[in-house]
Design a protein around this motif. Structure first.
Motif, short mmCIF file in Angstrom:
data_model
loop_
_atom_site.label_atom_id
_atom_site.label_comp_id
_atom_site.label_asym_id
_atom_site.label_seq_id
_atom_site.Cartn_x
_atom_site.Cartn_y
_atom_site.Cartn_z
N SER A 155 0.83 -1.20 0.00
CA SER A 155 0.00 0.00 0.00
C SER A 155 0.87 1.26 0.00
CB SER A 155 -0.92 0.00 1.22
OG SER A 155 -1.81 -1.10 1.20
N ILE A 156 1.94 1.25 0.81
CA ILE A 156 2.86 2.38 0.83
C ILE A 156 3.51 2.55 -0.55
CG2 ILE A 156 5.05 3.22 1.77
CD1 ILE A 156 4.27 1.83 4.41
N ALA A 157 3.91 1.44 -1.16
CA ALA A 157 4.55 1.50 -2.48
C ALA A 157 3.59 2.04 -3.53
CB ALA A 157 5.04 0.11 -2.88
N SER A 158 2.34 1.61 -3.47
CA SER A 158 1.35 2.07 -4.44
C SER A 158 1.12 3.57 -4.31
CB SER A 158 0.03 1.32 -4.23
OG SER A 158 -0.98 1.81 -5.09
N ARG A 159 1.04 4.06 -3.08
CA ARG A 159 0.83 5.49 -2.87
C ARG A 159 2.06 6.28 -3.34
NH1 ARG A 159 -2.59 8.60 0.17
NH2 ARG A 159 -1.79 10.62 0.85
N THR A 160 3.25 5.76 -3.06
CA THR A 160 4.47 6.44 -3.46
C THR A 160 4.62 6.45 -4.98
OG1 THR A 160 5.51 5.71 -1.39
CG2 THR A 160 6.97 6.51 -3.13
N LEU A 161 4.17 5.40 -5.64
CA LEU A 161 4.28 5.32 -7.10
C LEU A 161 3.58 6.49 -7.78
CD1 LEU A 161 5.01 3.85 -9.71
CD2 LEU A 161 2.95 2.45 -9.42
N SER A 162 2.41 6.86 -7.29
CA SER A 162 1.69 7.98 -7.91
C SER A 162 2.44 9.28 -7.75
CB SER A 162 0.28 8.10 -7.29
OG SER A 162 0.37 8.38 -5.89
N LEU A 163 3.16 9.43 -6.63
CA LEU A 163 3.98 10.62 -6.40
C LEU A 163 5.18 10.62 -7.34
CD1 LEU A 163 4.41 13.10 -4.42
CD2 LEU A 163 5.90 11.58 -3.12
N VAL A 164 5.82 9.47 -7.47
CA VAL A 164 7.01 9.35 -8.32
C VAL A 164 6.68 9.62 -9.78
CG1 VAL A 164 8.72 7.72 -9.20
CG2 VAL A 164 8.22 7.81 -6.75
N ARG A 165 5.55 9.14 -10.23
CA ARG A 165 5.17 9.32 -11.64
C ARG A 165 5.04 10.79 -12.02
NH1 ARG A 165 0.75 4.40 -12.02
NH2 ARG A 165 2.15 2.85 -12.96
N ARG A 166 4.75 11.64 -11.05
CA ARG A 166 4.61 13.06 -11.34
C ARG A 166 5.92 13.69 -11.77
NH1 ARG A 166 1.81 14.90 -5.85
NH2 ARG A 166 2.53 16.96 -6.56
N VAL A 167 7.04 13.13 -11.34
CA VAL A 167 8.34 13.70 -11.72
C VAL A 167 9.12 12.82 -12.70
CG1 VAL A 167 8.53 14.98 -9.56
CG2 VAL A 167 9.56 12.72 -9.74
N SER A 196 10.47 -1.36 -5.14
CA SER A 196 11.18 -1.86 -6.32
C SER A 196 10.22 -2.59 -7.25
CB SER A 196 12.32 -2.80 -5.90
OG SER A 196 13.31 -2.12 -5.16
N GLU A 197 9.33 -3.39 -6.66
CA GLU A 197 8.35 -4.13 -7.46
C GLU A 197 7.36 -3.18 -8.12
OE1 GLU A 197 6.63 -6.86 -4.71
OE2 GLU A 197 8.46 -8.06 -4.48
N ALA A 198 6.88 -2.20 -7.37
CA ALA A 198 5.90 -1.26 -7.91
C ALA A 198 6.48 -0.37 -9.00
CB ALA A 198 5.33 -0.40 -6.78
N LEU A 199 7.73 0.06 -8.82
CA LEU A 199 8.36 0.95 -9.79
C LEU A 199 8.91 0.20 -11.00
CD1 LEU A 199 10.43 3.26 -7.37
CD2 LEU A 199 8.16 3.69 -8.33
N GLY A 200 9.15 -1.08 -10.83
CA GLY A 200 9.72 -1.86 -11.92
C GLY A 200 11.20 -1.59 -12.14
N THR A 201 11.89 -1.14 -11.08
CA THR A 201 13.31 -0.84 -11.17
C THR A 201 13.92 -0.97 -9.78
OG1 THR A 201 14.92 0.79 -11.99
CG2 THR A 201 13.06 1.65 -10.75
N PRO A 202 15.20 -1.35 -9.68
CA PRO A 202 15.81 -1.48 -8.35
C PRO A 202 15.84 -0.14 -7.62
CG PRO A 202 17.16 -2.55 -10.03
CD PRO A 202 16.12 -1.77 -10.76
N VAL A 203 15.63 -0.20 -6.32
CA VAL A 203 15.72 0.99 -5.47
C VAL A 203 16.95 0.81 -4.57
CG1 VAL A 203 14.63 2.35 -3.64
CG2 VAL A 203 13.23 1.39 -5.49
N HIS A 204 17.95 1.66 -4.76
CA HIS A 204 19.20 1.55 -4.02
C HIS A 204 19.13 2.38 -2.74
CE1 HIS A 204 20.97 -0.40 -7.52
NE2 HIS A 204 20.42 0.55 -8.26
#
Length: 275
Positions: A204-216, A243-251
């Motif tokens: 749920s946290i990842a899903s909410r963060t994904l919408s924020l990330v997509r804006r930039v 990482s799963e939600a974004l489809g890319t590794p998060v370092h």
């Protein structure tokens, strides 16, 4: 914080202080930009006491005194409470500066702190090109996770690995702290395993963060080297879900909660009379 005006031949040390809602962080760097001391203490109800404790602990770790510090830069929501600072700089700028020092390839930074979340896009030169913030709601932040830990009756540190072995794709229907806490209690009462609930929280946290990330990030999301800072970055379950939600590794750097304070210390070095 006093600043030393001794000749340029004397070794220089610089401090960054990040005063957040949950923790107050201090970092000391030297002229070579190496970290000499750091501290993380709870902010509590008194900002000034937290600042004093964090700076004292960092100085003690570095084997220094107040008079050894040539310049101090503060950041975070309580940045204006730091006395005798050289400058107060926004979290966006400080986190960007800190992550580029630690992970130079970063082009997208996700910072989840105690009370807000940020997505910061960086250019090839490390400068901020765009950012988005969620500062209207505590959902998905450190305070949210603290509330969920209470609902699950576990220590906040246990949340990092609580989802181990979970298989379901459970997602909480509400991210409002009050309603999410009630939902967690209902899931527990219904016999849902704790690790599955923890995984659902992380998703749920990842899903909410994904919408924020997509804006930039836009369509470039999958190709932007991504890093995470802030105290929530210590939660391996949240990092994996992101990482799963974004489809890319998060370092994640070694001390993600110090990134802002480190950036402030580096800016103190850059802006001091020694440069």
């Amino acid at each position: 914080m006093k600043h030393n005006n001794d000749p340029a031949t004397r070794p220089g040390f610089y401090m960054g202080i990040d005063i957040g809602s949950l923790s107050c962080d201090a970092v000391i760097v030297d002229d070579s930009l190496a970290i000499r001391g750091f501290s993380v203490v709870p902010t509590g109800a008194r900002n000034t006491e937290a600042i004093r404790r964090a700076t004292t602990e960092a100085l003690n770790q570095a084997g220094l005194s107040n008079t050894d510090i040539l310049a101090t830069v503060s950041t975070g929501y309580g940045r204006n409470r730091v006395e005798e600072k050289l400058a107060a700089v926004t979290e966006i700028t400080c986190h960007a500066r800190g992550i580029i020092h630690l992970l130079p390839e970063t082009r997208l930074l996700i910072d989840i702190g105690g009370q807000d979340s940020k997505a910061i896009r960086l250019g090839p030169d490390g400068r901020v090109t765009d950012f988005a913030m969620n500062d209207k709601c505590a959902a998905g932040t450190g305070r949210f996770l603290e509330a969920m830990a209470r609902a699950l009756e576990v220590d906040i540190d246990q949340m990092a690995t609580l989802d181990e072995g979970a298989q379901e794709n459970l997602t909480l229907s509400s991210m409002c702290t009050v309603f999410a806490e009630s939902e967690v209690v209902s899931l527990i009462a219904g016999g849902k395993p704790i690790n599955e609930i923890a995984r659902g929280l992380n998703r749920s946290i990842a899903s909410r963060t994904l919408s924020l990330v997509r804006r930039v990030a836009g369509d470039d999301l999958a190709v932007l080297p991504t890093a995470m800072s802030g105290g929530v970055a210590r939660n391996a379950g949240v990092v994996q879900a992101l990482s799963e939600a974004l489809g890319t590794p998060v370092h994640v750097p070694g001390h993600p909660d110090l990134v802002g304070a480190l950036g402030a210390a580096l800016i103190a070095r850059e802006r001091s009379d020694r440069t």
